[in-house]
Design a protein around this motif. Structure first.
Motif, PDB file in Angstrom:
ATOM      1  N   GLN A 182      -4.588  60.765 -44.954  1.00  0.00           N
ATOM      2  CA  GLN A 182      -5.692  60.161 -45.703  1.00  0.00           C
ATOM      3  C   GLN A 182      -7.015  60.493 -45.011  1.00  0.00           C
ATOM      4  O   GLN A 182      -7.956  60.951 -45.639  1.00  0.00           O
ATOM      5  CB  GLN A 182      -5.488  58.646 -45.783  1.00  0.00           C
ATOM      6  N   SER A 183      -7.059  60.306 -43.683  1.00  0.00           N
ATOM      7  CA  SER A 183      -8.318  60.480 -42.956  1.00  0.00           C
ATOM      8  C   SER A 183      -8.509  61.889 -42.412  1.00  0.00           C
ATOM      9  O   SER A 183      -9.641  62.359 -42.260  1.00  0.00           O
ATOM     10  CB  SER A 183      -8.393  59.496 -41.789  1.00  0.00           C
ATOM     11  N   GLY A 184      -7.420  62.567 -42.058  1.00  0.00           N
ATOM     12  CA  GLY A 184      -7.519  63.880 -41.437  1.00  0.00           C
ATOM     13  C   GLY A 184      -8.055  63.841 -40.026  1.00  0.00           C
ATOM     14  O   GLY A 184      -8.536  64.854 -39.508  1.00  0.00           O
ATOM     15  N   SER A 210      -6.299  61.931 -37.234  1.00  0.00           N
ATOM     16  CA  SER A 210      -5.368  61.511 -36.188  1.00  0.00           C
ATOM     17  C   SER A 210      -5.102  62.654 -35.200  1.00  0.00           C
ATOM     18  O   SER A 210      -4.671  63.746 -35.606  1.00  0.00           O
ATOM     19  CB  SER A 210      -4.054  61.054 -36.809  1.00  0.00           C
ATOM     20  N   PRO A 211      -5.345  62.430 -33.900  1.00  0.00           N
ATOM     21  CA  PRO A 211      -5.202  63.520 -32.922  1.00  0.00           C
ATOM     22  C   PRO A 211      -3.823  64.160 -32.885  1.00  0.00           C
ATOM     23  O   PRO A 211      -3.711  65.369 -32.680  1.00  0.00           O
ATOM     24  CB  PRO A 211      -5.529  62.823 -31.589  1.00  0.00           C
ATOM     25  N   ASP A 212      -2.753  63.363 -33.079  1.00  0.00           N
ATOM     26  CA  ASP A 212      -1.423  63.955 -32.983  1.00  0.00           C
ATOM     27  C   ASP A 212      -1.119  64.881 -34.158  1.00  0.00           C
ATOM     28  O   ASP A 212      -0.496  65.929 -33.990  1.00  0.00           O
ATOM     29  CB  ASP A 212      -0.342  62.878 -32.855  1.00  0.00           C
ATOM     30  N   ILE A 213      -1.598  64.521 -35.356  1.00  0.00           N
ATOM     31  CA  ILE A 213      -1.392  65.405 -36.507  1.00  0.00           C
ATOM     32  C   ILE A 213      -2.218  66.676 -36.351  1.00  0.00           C
ATOM     33  O   ILE A 213      -1.754  67.785 -36.655  1.00  0.00           O
ATOM     34  CB  ILE A 213      -1.750  64.690 -37.821  1.00  0.00           C
ATOM     35  N   LEU A 214      -3.443  66.525 -35.859  1.00  0.00           N
ATOM     36  CA  LEU A 214      -4.274  67.699 -35.605  1.00  0.00           C
ATOM     37  C   LEU A 214      -3.605  68.620 -34.584  1.00  0.00           C
ATOM     38  O   LEU A 214      -3.564  69.841 -34.768  1.00  0.00           O
ATOM     39  CB  LEU A 214      -5.645  67.266 -35.090  1.00  0.00           C
ATOM     40  N   ALA A 215      -3.054  68.041 -33.519  1.00  0.00           N
ATOM     41  CA  ALA A 215      -2.397  68.850 -32.486  1.00  0.00           C
ATOM     42  C   ALA A 215      -1.179  69.564 -33.052  1.00  0.00           C
ATOM     43  O   ALA A 215      -0.937  70.746 -32.760  1.00  0.00           O
ATOM     44  CB  ALA A 215      -1.992  67.965 -31.313  1.00  0.00           C
ATOM     45  N   ALA A 216      -0.402  68.869 -33.869  1.00  0.00           N
ATOM     46  CA  ALA A 216       0.797  69.477 -34.450  1.00  0.00           C
ATOM     47  C   ALA A 216       0.443  70.628 -35.383  1.00  0.00           C
ATOM     48  O   ALA A 216       1.107  71.677 -35.387  1.00  0.00           O
ATOM     49  CB  ALA A 216       1.597  68.414 -35.196  1.00  0.00           C
ATOM     50  N   MET A 217      -0.618  70.443 -36.176  1.00  0.00           N
ATOM     51  CA  MET A 217      -1.002  71.507 -37.107  1.00  0.00           C
ATOM     52  C   MET A 217      -1.624  72.689 -36.369  1.00  0.00           C
ATOM     53  O   MET A 217      -1.417  73.846 -36.758  1.00  0.00           O
ATOM     54  CB  MET A 217      -1.960  70.947 -38.155  1.00  0.00           C
ATOM     55  N   ARG A 218      -2.371  72.429 -35.301  1.00  0.00           N
ATOM     56  CA  ARG A 218      -2.898  73.534 -34.498  1.00  0.00           C
ATOM     57  C   ARG A 218      -1.756  74.333 -33.881  1.00  0.00           C
ATOM     58  O   ARG A 218      -1.772  75.571 -33.860  1.00  0.00           O
ATOM     59  CB  ARG A 218      -3.809  72.994 -33.400  1.00  0.00           C
ATOM     60  N   ALA A 219      -0.765  73.605 -33.348  1.00  0.00           N
ATOM     61  CA  ALA A 219       0.377  74.282 -32.735  1.00  0.00           C
ATOM     62  C   ALA A 219       1.147  75.092 -33.765  1.00  0.00           C
ATOM     63  O   ALA A 219       1.635  76.192 -33.463  1.00  0.00           O
ATOM     64  CB  ALA A 219       1.296  73.240 -32.081  1.00  0.00           C
ATOM     65  N   LEU A 227      -8.984  67.981 -39.895  1.00  0.00           N
ATOM     66  CA  LEU A 227      -7.779  68.619 -40.420  1.00  0.00           C
ATOM     67  C   LEU A 227      -8.102  69.516 -41.608  1.00  0.00           C
ATOM     68  O   LEU A 227      -7.596  70.639 -41.716  1.00  0.00           O
ATOM     69  CB  LEU A 227      -6.748  67.557 -40.819  1.00  0.00           C
ATOM     70  N   ALA A 228      -8.955  69.037 -42.500  1.00  0.00           N
ATOM     71  CA  ALA A 228      -9.321  69.837 -43.671  1.00  0.00           C
ATOM     72  C   ALA A 228     -10.004  71.137 -43.267  1.00  0.00           C
ATOM     73  O   ALA A 228      -9.847  72.168 -43.927  1.00  0.00           O
ATOM     74  CB  ALA A 228     -10.230  69.024 -44.585  1.00  0.00           C
ATOM     75  N   GLU A 229     -10.742  71.096 -42.169  1.00  0.00           N
ATOM     76  CA  GLU A 229     -11.506  72.268 -41.741  1.00  0.00           C
ATOM     77  C   GLU A 229     -10.654  73.283 -40.986  1.00  0.00           C
ATOM     78  O   GLU A 229     -11.026  74.456 -40.881  1.00  0.00           O
ATOM     79  CB  GLU A 229     -12.682  71.822 -40.862  1.00  0.00           C
TER      80      GLU A 229
END
Length: 335
Positions: free
Chosen positions: A92-94, A96-105, A124-126
């Motif tokens: 929803q917010s984009g 959360s640090p853990d989701i950002l880290a997982a998507m970067r990885a 996250l959107a960016e």
């Protein structure tokens, strides 16, 4: 919560129009590239939407889909070879640090990345290759409602286009009117039955399992009611020991290949003297909760919409404020 959930039909209508071009382009690329698997990255309600997506992708496309454990990247700092994979982040917010880290990885590991996010200006959107806006508008209530339904619609849209499933897409484009009808559905029997309940199981199977998880979370968040979600296949093991007159079941049943097994479970629990509330099917003795007839892949979205109105009413009946759950915040930034 009540007013935001009521907006779901218009949100889906808006999203389908606004996202058509980007979804069409992404689906064409996926058909050409044939991803060897899909990885989903999400938490909370978004992860429940991801589970719906898993069943949808695996049954409609035959592509293995698994949920990432975000801590593998955010805490352990480990990486995996994800070459040829599609990674889908849902948030929803984009933020959360853990989701950002997982998507970067995932991206660093070779995956193509896409994200279903409500906040367009979010990190996250960016960061992803393809951004699919939820178009849910501002969601202030801590308990997500319209953004969850928007996530389901986004997954249905992508999978329908990717699979070239005209029947599913036609059903999805008819979903806004059905969501309006679902919002008007009378689930007062659920409110009456659970007003003084101490706990319950919420049951689904296949496409309905992620909906059951979402409903169980909403009972906890808004009603102070402990609820556990189980697959109709899994509850027959140890959990069945608790089922009885003082421990009801809420069952979500869609009219697909899982329907007969769910009906058998409902009949079994009723035979043991248990109380069962069920949306879908017509097992004698169960308390029926209505929702509009629809394509089986659309039914879960309609069921959770009807549920949102009822759980808001249940929260008030039990003396809670559904807009201000204790100890919770709208954006949860886990590491």
């Amino acid at each position: 919560m009540f007013h935001e959930a009521a907006e779901a039909a218009e949100v889906v209508r808006r999203q389908l129009t606004a996202n058509q071009a980007v979804v069409t382009a992404l689906a064409a690329d996926l058909r050409a590239s044939h991803p060897r698997g899909v990885l989903t990255c999400a938490r909370g309600s978004s992860d429940h939407a991801a589970l719906f997506g898993k069943y949808l992708i695996e049954t409609r496309l035959g592509v293995l889909t698994t949920s990432a454990a975000p801590s593998i990247a955010s805490v352990y700092g480990a990486a995996a070879d994800l070459t040829g994979m599609l990674a889908i982040g849902i948030s929803q917010s984009g933020k959360s640090p853990d989701i950002l880290a997982a998507m970067r990885a995932a991206r660093q590991g070779g995956a193509r990345t896409a994200a279903l996010v409500n906040t367009a200006e979010s990190p996250l959107a960016e960061e992803v290759d393809t951004f699919l806006p939820l178009h849910a508008g501002a969601e202030i209530s801590v308990a997500a409602t319209k953004s969850y339904i928007a996530s389901l619609a986004g997954l249905l849209h992508l999978v329908g286009e990717w699979a070239g499933d005209g029947e599913l897409l036609e059903a999805l484009h008819g979903a806004p009117a059905l969501l309006e009808a679902a919002w008007a559905a009378d689930w007062t029997p659920m409110v009456d039955q659970l007003e003084h309940a101490q706990g319950l199981y919420v049951i689904g199977r296949g496409l309905g399992f992620g909906i059951a998880q979402e409903a169980a979370l909403k009972f906890k968040e808004t009603c102070g009611l402990h609820a556990e979600a189980f697959s109709a296949a899994e509850v027959r093991h140890g959990p069945m020991a608790l089922v009885g007159r003082d421990f009801p079941l809420l069952v979500f049943r869609q009219g697909d290949e899982t329907a007969d097994g769910v009906d058998e479970l409902v009949a079994d629990v009723l035979a043991r003297g248990g109380d069962v509330l069920v949306s879908g099917g017509s097992v004698p003795g169960a308390i029926q909760l209505p929702h509009p007839a629809a394509h089986p892949a659309i039914e879960p979205m309609l069921q959770i919409q009807a549920f949102y109105r009822a759980v808001n009413a249940l929260s008030l009946r039990r003396g809670f404020d559904p807009d201000r759950p204790p100890l919770l915040a709208k954006v949860t930034e886990t590491l």
